[in-house]
Design a protein around this motif. Structure first.
Motif, PDB file in Angstrom:
ATOM      1  N   CYS A  96       0.771  -1.381   0.029  1.00 36.61           N
ATOM      2  CA  CYS A  96       0.047   0.188   0.136  1.00 36.61           C
ATOM      3  C   CYS A  96       1.044   1.300  -0.079  1.00 36.61           C
ATOM      4  O   CYS A  96       1.498   1.718   1.012  1.00 36.61           O
ATOM      5  CB  CYS A  96      -1.136  -0.037   1.293  1.00 36.61           C
ATOM      6  N   ALA A  98      -0.328   4.134  -1.703  1.00 37.67           N
ATOM      7  CA  ALA A  98      -1.100   5.262  -1.833  1.00 37.67           C
ATOM      8  C   ALA A  98      -1.365   6.160  -0.774  1.00 37.67           C
ATOM      9  O   ALA A  98      -1.236   5.700   0.283  1.00 37.67           O
ATOM     10  CB  ALA A  98      -2.771   4.731  -2.171  1.00 37.67           C
ATOM     11  N   LEU A 133      -5.076  -0.411   4.338  1.00 40.33           N
ATOM     12  CA  LEU A 133      -3.854  -1.265   4.859  1.00 40.33           C
ATOM     13  C   LEU A 133      -4.200  -2.112   5.851  1.00 40.33           C
ATOM     14  O   LEU A 133      -4.013  -3.445   6.068  1.00 40.33           O
ATOM     15  CB  LEU A 133      -2.825  -0.298   4.919  1.00 40.33           C
ATOM     16  N   PHE A 149       3.539   1.949   3.636  1.00 37.83           N
ATOM     17  CA  PHE A 149       4.546   3.208   3.632  1.00 37.83           C
ATOM     18  C   PHE A 149       3.890   4.007   4.567  1.00 37.83           C
ATOM     19  O   PHE A 149       2.636   4.271   4.914  1.00 37.83           O
ATOM     20  CB  PHE A 149       4.459   3.705   2.059  1.00 37.83           C
ATOM     21  N   LYS A 163       3.100   2.613  14.220  1.00 34.46           N
ATOM     22  CA  LYS A 163       2.156   2.264  13.012  1.00 34.46           C
ATOM     23  C   LYS A 163       1.974   0.890  12.588  1.00 34.46           C
ATOM     24  O   LYS A 163       1.123   0.233  12.102  1.00 34.46           O
ATOM     25  CB  LYS A 163       2.675   3.485  11.915  1.00 34.46           C
ATOM     26  N   LYS A 167      -1.252  -0.980  12.146  1.00 41.42           N
ATOM     27  CA  LYS A 167      -1.950  -1.405  11.075  1.00 41.42           C
ATOM     28  C   LYS A 167      -1.866  -3.173  10.700  1.00 41.42           C
ATOM     29  O   LYS A 167      -2.726  -3.436   9.987  1.00 41.42           O
ATOM     30  CB  LYS A 167      -0.973  -0.838   9.972  1.00 41.42           C
TER      31      LYS A 167
END
Ligand code: CTP
Ligand code: CA
Length: 224
Positions: A96, A98, A133, A149, A163, A167
């Motif tokens: 991911c 985006a 994600l 990312f 993070k 996630k």
């Protein structure tokens, strides 16, 4: 790269890549969005395709042509990007890249909003978008390898580690966006796998994409 040097170590692997921004309409002429050129995500899709992967590039609006040998699906909103990703499951990996808009206007008006005439601007109400994600990371058909990312402005290592866990992804590539302007050609990341954190040197975006694609190929080779 000519045909003779073509690698095939990811052939047969279906890999979802998200790239670009999402745009969230307020009315037919207005939207909110994020900075994102799509360059890094398209480079990742291209590098994986050069390893022979079956790449499904789910892209927000950008001014780039899809790389060769990649299936590109164009979307606009975060909800559409999520749906397009889920349609590609089962997949072997998801990466991911985006810049998904964290929020969208709670209503997308069918008609253009007009100024009230009394000089009082409208107040926008935002609602949170789905986390694509995190959704892929916790899905019943979770891809074997899920990579995110992260763009951070401070405390890079700490925020990146938090993070990655929040996630539920396997790997996270984190960059300090105060050092690398949006739309730039170069990138520098911390590469976190949970077991280790590597500080990758600054390099151009295609080089970073190839380094990541090599790691993805090694990951799948170590599993056979
Ligand atoms: N991401 C996603 N869906 C979202 C938000 C983010 O898939 N709704 C993905 C991005 O593509 C990226 C990763 O999650 O791979 C990290 O994005 P980032 O914006 O850094 O994370 P957030 O959880 O939104 O945290 P922040 O509050 O720092 O923006
Ligand atoms: Ca975000």
């Amino acid at each position: 790269r000519n045909l003779l040097s073509k690698r095939t170590d990811l052939s047969g692997k279906r890999i979802i890549v998200t790239a670009g921004p999402t745009v969230e309409p307020l009315d037919p002429v207005r939207f909110i969005s994020n900075h994102s050129s799509g360059i890094q995500g398209y480079a990742v899709a291209d590098a994986l395709a050069q390893h022979g992967a079956d790449v499904r590039l789910i892209s927000g609006p950008v001014s780039l042509s899809p790389p060769a040998n990649v299936t590109c699906i164009h979307v606009r909103t975060a909800e559409d990007m999520k749906a397009a990703c889920l349609e590609q499951l089962p997949a072997d990996a998801a990466i991911c890249v985006a810049a998904v808009s964290d929020w969208r206007p709670d209503v997308a008006y069918a008609s253009k909003m007009k100024k009230s005439g009394d000089g009082i601007p409208p107040v926008l109400k935002l609602v949170e978008n789905p986390d694509i994600l995190a959704t892929l990371s916790r899905h019943d058909q979770r891809p074997t390898l899920v990579v995110g990312f992260a763009a951070e402005t401070d405390d890079l290592r700490k925020h990146a580690e938090q993070k990655r866990l929040r996630k539920g992804c396997d790997w996270l590539l984190a960059n300090d966006v105060t050092k690398h302007r949006f739309g730039g050609k170069r990138n520098q990341v911390l590469f976190l796998t949970g077991d280790e954190t590597e500080a990758w040197p600054e390099m151009d975006k295609p080089s970073l994409a190839h380094r990541l694609a090599d790691r993805v190929a090694q990951f799948f080779q170590a599993r056979v």
